[in-house]
Design an enzyme around this catalytic site. Structure first.
Site: not given
Ligand SMILES: [Cu+2]
Ligand SMILES: *[C@@H]1O[C@H](CO)[C@@H](O)[C@H](O)[C@H]1NC(C)=O
Ligand SMILES: *[C@@H]1O[C@H](CO)[C@@H](O)[C@H](O)[C@H]1NC(C)=O
Ligand SMILES: *[C@@H]1O[C@H](CO)[C@@H](O)[C@H](O)[C@H]1NC(C)=O
Ligand SMILES: *[C@@H]1O[C@H](CO)[C@@H](O)[C@H](O)[C@H]1NC(C)=O
Ligand SMILES: *[C@@H]1O[C@H](CO)[C@@H](O)[C@H](O)[C@H]1NC(C)=O
Ligand SMILES: *[C@@H]1O[C@H](CO)[C@@H](O)[C@H](O)[C@H]1NC(C)=O
Length: 653
Positions: A318, A406
């Site tokens: 990421d 997320y």
């Molecule tokens: Cu996770």
């Protein structure tokens, strides 16, 4: 896995030409200040008026301060911040044009490019927000895609596609590509809970064209009922009481002073928050002593454990592919940070090189923890009961990176005891896939995850968040000491055994690469050149969280790209250009650069300027409570003084 920020129109256009050094260096300036919007505009202007401007499709992938040499920064710090010692402001730009990657260094005082070369190695710089957004929109202009959607009985206006990076699986040719997965928004705000299975769109980023649309059968779309996390007519969230609003810290541009701590808070598109030149006041020595020269997140590796065709490539880096600063969201007062928080904005360059602002990207606040900083009740004095102690009040520096589904809640917590505690909290929404099953006991086949909600499997995955920690414990030259606890047999005693400490100083990088949990050791960074009055080496201990290493086979392609995740702890010799654990060019990387490669040089790390790397990890086997949005799951580590002070620094003599 794409930054939310790309859907926000927060582009700030400022054109201001900086001509002299002193127009922006003030007494509160710091050589590690992040590029401000004027400087970012200046950089954009220099490049777009240079010979590079003629490159087709010139795009800015990375624009950051070119960090001055540590020696210069330390000289400026010790000269009491005198102007003449202020290092030149330089910038580093990684741009692409005409199908090539350019690494450019600019001098912001002279206002020109000082060096430039073409990067020929593997991998690509981070994708820009513009590229991700353009790629995500492509299917809507595709006749084939519209047709496939209609045949599934879905309404094209209710579809959102997210671009996922594709990793590397041994290919010798690695075009810049992303794969889009698409979701159905109808009747819910929880987009990720509505995956359209069997539909994948491969996009070539260079030509910004669809290369391939894959349409398989896939399980039907699960129903939207019960997926929402954003309930309309919601009452305000309960606001916890957090002391009073009197701040006992000051923020001068980027310099934060609080109690005995003083440090610099920076921000860039890749790492997000960067803590620099953190030092703590020692009342006995009557001076500030250095602890952390620079600390930030270096990389985040999130491999999913589903080898099927629609999932195997979901092995995200990421930080290198998207950027945690790029994914930073505007913090919401009273949800993300308490009422006594102060905020800092974050700036970075967009794909066009112009400055973009993330308002309130960072918050800083005192936390009245409700815990006890120290205490004692003494009952041994006849006729008296003496109790003394102090409540714990800490200072937090926080940001949140929302990378697609997320949310990473990232805290640096400073304690008056000298500790720095780093926290990683995971929240947000899982990546799921549809199933026809409605009961766990119906499932016979391998699902690669757990049954977490009606017709949904939450796929198993890991999160490895790796920190770069250039600790300078009371000076630059430090050693890494493993204080191993060794069990010994007792002689001439009713006891059979006891443990003792056997210290071992790591001589080379090879000896400082650790897989925790096998052996009991206290891990210390000490300054062998500085001793307490009692003669102990001054140091800091790394208190690790729950140890987690990657379980994938060494020869698995994602593992080759993130080979550093096989160990939680590494110590390397300081080298300004070694900061990004999976290598700078993480998108489509092949594992030829990065922490594991640098460490193989096996440099000497004894009484040297060294860097500690620590990985906070989670093996995430999802459960029902992770749906529709997961309650924060936390892990982290602490850096705690060990023989750094003459005595408990909380006791003000
Ligand atoms: Cu996770
Ligand atoms: C498709 O969705 C859009 C946006 O929600 C809506 O305006 C439109 O009426 C829908 N079309 C059909 C055929 O349901
Ligand atoms: C420039 O971008 C366009 C569309 O984004 C693309 O068609 C073209 O091939 C690109 N040119 C070069 C030289 O990369
Ligand atoms: C906040 O500080 C002011 C000035 O120092 C003081 O008068 C006030 O009582 C403080 N408030 C609280 C709640 O401590
Ligand atoms: C501590 O140092 C400061 C300057 O660095 C000096 O002004 C002060 O007098 C010193 N205090 C003591 C108690 O020595
Ligand atoms: C610093 O690191 C880079 C990248 O690993 C390497 O190319 C360079 O040789 C290193 N410099 C020194 C002095 O070791
Ligand atoms: C690293 O260097 C040390 C000391 O020279 C040596 O003992 C060790 O075998 C080396 N390790 C590797 C992997 O080269």
């Amino acid at each position: 896995m794409i930054p939310l920020a790309i859907f926000m129109d927060n582009i700030l256009i400022l054109v201001l030409v900086i001509t002299s050094q002193f127009s922006f260096i003030t007494s509160q300036s710091h050589p590690l200040d992040p590029l401000n919007p004027n400087e970012i505009s200046h950089i954009q202007q220099i490049i777009t008026t240079s010979h590079l401007a003629s490159l087709p499709n010139l795009t800015f992938h990375f624009v950051d301060l070119e960090e001055p040499d540590k020696k210069q920064v330390l000289q400026w710090l010790s000269s009491n911040n005198e102007h003449h010692t202020f290092p030149h402001r330089r910038a580093k730009v990684v741009a692409r044009g005409g199908g090539q990657t350019y690494e450019i260094i600019l001098d912001l005082i002279i206002g020109s490019i000082t060096s430039q070369h073409v990067y020929k190695g593997d991998g690509y710089p981070p994708l820009t927000s513009t590229e991700l957004l353009q790629a995500a929109r492509l299917p809507f202009n595709s006749f084939e895609f519209n047709d496939l959607v209609a045949r599934r009985g879905l309404n094209i206006s209710e579809i959102t596609c997210f671009p996922f990076t594709v990793g590397w699986f041994g290919e010798s040719v690695t075009p810049r590509e992303v794969k889009l997965s698409c979701f159905y928004r109808a009747q819910t705000t929880n987009v990720f809970s509505m995956p359209i299975e069997g539909l994948t769109v491969l996009v070539d980023i260079e030509s910004m064209k669809i290369t391939k649309i894959t349409s398989g059968r896939g399980n039907p779309l699960p129903e939207a009922k019960g997926t929402d996390f954003h309930l309309s007519g919601e009452r305000p969230y309960p606001v916890p009481c957090n002391g009073n609003n009197n701040r006992s810290f000051t923020i001068n541009r980027h310099i934060v002073k609080w109690k005995n701590w003083r440090f610099h808070v920076g921000f860039n598109a890749r790492a997000g928050v960067i803590i620099s030149t953190a030092s703590i006041f020692d009342p006995v020595k009557n001076e500030s002593r250095s602890v952390l020269y620079r600390g930030h997140i270096s990389e985040t590796f999130v491999p999913y454990m589903d080898p099927s065709s629609e999932w195997y490539y979901r092995t995200f880096l990421d930080v290198g592919e998207f950027g945690f600063g790029r994914s930073a969201v505007t913090l919401v007062p009273l949800i993300d940070c308490p009422s006594n928080a102060a905020y800092m904005d974050g700036y970075m360059a967009g794909g066009d090189g112009l400055p973009q602002k993330v308002p309130k990207a960072i918050c800083i606040f005192e936390r009245f923890t409700g815990d006890i900083a120290w205490r004692h009740t003494e009952v041994g004095i006849p006729g008296k009961v003496i109790t003394s102690g102090e409540p714990e009040v800490n200072l937090i520096v926080r940001m949140v990176a929302t990378v697609g589904n997320y949310d990473y809640i990232l805290d640096w917590e400073f304690k008056q005891s000298g500790s720095i505690k780093v926290g990683v909290g995971l929240s947000g929404v899982l990546e799921m896939k549809p199933t026809t099953h409605t009961k766990a006991d119906q499932i016979q086949e391998e699902t690669y995850g757990s049954f977490i909600a009606k017709n949904r499997i939450g796929i198993n995955h890991d999160h490895f968040i790796t920190y770069y920690l250039d600790l300078d414990i009371d000076g630059e030259d430090n050693s890494f000491v493993k204080a191993n606890l060794k069990v010994k047999k007792a002689k001439k005693s009713p006891r059979k055994s006891y443990w003792t400490v056997v210290k071992e100083t790591a001589k080379t990088e090879d000896e400082a690469r650790l897989r925790l949990g096998m052996k009991v050791s206290n891990l210390l960074l000490v300054n062998p050149n500085k001793k307490t009055k009692l003669g102990n080496e001054v140091g800091y201990q790394l208190l690790t969280g729950q140890p987690t290493v990657s379980l994938m086979l060494d020869n698995d392609y994602p593992q080759i790209r993130a080979s550093y995740t096989k160990y939680q702890v590494w110590v390397t010799a300081y080298n300004k250009s070694e900061r990004w654990a999976a290598g700078f060019y993480a998108d489509r990387s092949t594992g030829k650069d990065g922490l594991a490669i640098w460490s193989r040089r096996n440099r000497s790390i004894m009484n040297k300027d060294i860097v500690l790397w620590y990985t906070v990890g989670f093996h995430h086997n999802p459960c029902q409570e992770d749906f529709p949005v997961m309650a924060t799951l936390s892990n982290g580590f602490e850096l705690r003084p060990v023989n750094f002070f003459e005595r408990n620094p909380l006791l003000k003599s």
